[in-house]
Design a protein around this motif. Structure first.
Motif, PDB file in Angstrom:
ATOM      1  N   GLU A   1      -5.719   7.028  11.749  1.00 17.34           N
ATOM      2  CA  GLU A   1      -6.311   8.528  11.775  1.00 17.34           C
ATOM      3  C   GLU A   1      -7.077   8.928  10.435  1.00 17.34           C
ATOM      4  O   GLU A   1      -7.908   9.870  10.426  1.00 17.34           O
ATOM      5  N   ARG A   2      -6.932   8.298   9.413  1.00 18.24           N
ATOM      6  CA  ARG A   2      -7.829   8.591   8.191  1.00 18.24           C
ATOM      7  C   ARG A   2      -8.914   7.679   7.906  1.00 18.24           C
ATOM      8  O   ARG A   2      -9.642   7.875   6.983  1.00 18.24           O
ATOM      9  N   GLY A   3      -9.227   6.759   8.824  1.00 17.93           N
ATOM     10  CA  GLY A   3     -10.609   5.976   8.747  1.00 17.93           C
ATOM     11  C   GLY A   3     -10.437   5.016   7.692  1.00 17.93           C
ATOM     12  O   GLY A   3     -11.475   4.604   7.040  1.00 17.93           O
ATOM     13  N   ILE A   4      -9.534   4.473   7.456  1.00 21.12           N
ATOM     14  CA  ILE A   4      -9.244   3.609   6.269  1.00 21.12           C
ATOM     15  C   ILE A   4      -9.291   1.965   6.930  1.00 21.12           C
ATOM     16  O   ILE A   4      -8.563   1.768   7.722  1.00 21.12           O
ATOM     17  N   ASP A   5     -10.375   1.649   6.327  1.00 21.11           N
ATOM     18  CA  ASP A   5     -10.779   0.216   6.928  1.00 21.11           C
ATOM     19  C   ASP A   5     -10.066  -0.841   6.301  1.00 21.11           C
ATOM     20  O   ASP A   5      -9.572  -2.004   6.918  1.00 21.11           O
ATOM     21  N   TYR A   6      -9.909  -0.621   4.965  1.00 25.31           N
ATOM     22  CA  TYR A   6      -9.209  -2.040   4.332  1.00 25.31           C
ATOM     23  C   TYR A   6      -8.158  -1.335   3.349  1.00 25.31           C
ATOM     24  O   TYR A   6      -8.488  -0.571   2.595  1.00 25.31           O
ATOM     25  N   VAL A   7      -6.991  -1.946   3.066  1.00 23.34           N
ATOM     26  CA  VAL A   7      -6.046  -1.765   2.135  1.00 23.34           C
ATOM     27  C   VAL A   7      -6.120  -2.759   0.787  1.00 23.34           C
ATOM     28  O   VAL A   7      -5.623  -3.851   1.275  1.00 23.34           O
ATOM     29  N   ASP A   8      -6.649  -2.387  -0.335  1.00 22.35           N
ATOM     30  CA  ASP A   8      -6.502  -3.375  -1.535  1.00 22.35           C
ATOM     31  C   ASP A   8      -5.285  -3.951  -1.701  1.00 22.35           C
ATOM     32  O   ASP A   8      -5.291  -5.018  -2.167  1.00 22.35           O
ATOM     33  N   PHE A   9      -4.433  -3.012  -1.812  1.00 22.24           N
ATOM     34  CA  PHE A   9      -2.906  -3.565  -2.281  1.00 22.24           C
ATOM     35  C   PHE A   9      -2.039  -2.433  -1.906  1.00 22.24           C
ATOM     36  O   PHE A   9      -2.109  -1.376  -1.675  1.00 22.24           O
ATOM     37  N   MET A  10      -0.873  -2.954  -1.608  1.00 21.40           N
ATOM     38  CA  MET A  10       0.255  -2.310  -0.952  1.00 21.40           C
ATOM     39  C   MET A  10       1.585  -2.853  -1.734  1.00 21.40           C
ATOM     40  O   MET A  10       1.732  -3.881  -1.629  1.00 21.40           O
ATOM     41  N   LYS A  11       2.341  -1.869  -1.922  1.00 25.14           N
ATOM     42  CA  LYS A  11       3.829  -1.924  -2.406  1.00 25.14           C
ATOM     43  C   LYS A  11       4.617  -1.391  -1.596  1.00 25.14           C
ATOM     44  O   LYS A  11       4.689  -0.370  -1.174  1.00 25.14           O
ATOM     45  N   ILE A  12       5.802  -2.233  -0.998  1.00 22.89           N
ATOM     46  CA  ILE A  12       6.596  -2.038  -0.056  1.00 22.89           C
ATOM     47  C   ILE A  12       7.855  -2.080  -0.649  1.00 22.89           C
ATOM     48  O   ILE A  12       8.537  -3.078  -0.929  1.00 22.89           O
ATOM     49  N   ASP A  13       8.417  -0.874  -0.609  1.00 24.43           N
ATOM     50  CA  ASP A  13       9.861  -0.712  -1.088  1.00 24.43           C
ATOM     51  C   ASP A  13      10.669   0.306  -0.330  1.00 24.43           C
ATOM     52  O   ASP A  13      10.690   1.307  -0.708  1.00 24.43           O
TER      53      ASP A  13
END
Length: 135
Positions: free
Chosen positions: A41-53
């Protein structure tokens, strides 16, 4: 319904768990989306880092980012391992084993140590952070 634990907001979750019975909770309605849908939906092609909690909701988070993982559009990520507050431990361990582009690390005595045996996670209730490093 999202359950907010009064007196310990750190265990608030969408998940039902014995963990929550120690605290009075307030329930609020919250809209959910998947990470795949959010990025599309936001046109984000790549996520460099994600924190999942997400307090026992990890299996559903990963199910909602299948495209991101399959299309190699996620860099490093960090997950809090909190077995016992819900979620599908077997699903997560099988998923971690399949992520051959990543190497997992945990902090032990203030040092970053490589995690080579994912099945060992079945014996551990809580690890503040497991870092999955790409490459």
């Amino acid at each position: 319904e999202f359950k907010i634990a009064q007196g310990n907001s750190g265990i608030s979750s969408f998940n039902e768990s014995e963990h929550f019975k120690r605290f009075p909770t307030v329930e609020v309605t919250a809209e959910l989306t998947t990470i795949d849908a959010y990025c599309e939906e936001r046109g984000i092609d790549y996520v460099d880092f994600m924190k999942i909690d997400v307090e026992g909701f990890e299996d559903r988070v990963f199910k909602g980012m299948k495209d991101l993982l399959a299309q190699d559009r996620l860099g490093d990520f960090c997950i809090e391992w909190n077995q016992g507050v819900g979620g599908d431990t077997d699903y997560l361990i099988d998923l971690f084993k399949s992520l051959d582009r990543y190497q997992a690390y945990v902090f032990v005595d203030d040092e970053l140590k490589r995690l080579d045996e994912y099945d060992a996670l079945r014996q551990v209730h809580f690890i503040p952070d497991i870092l999955f490093k790409k490459g």
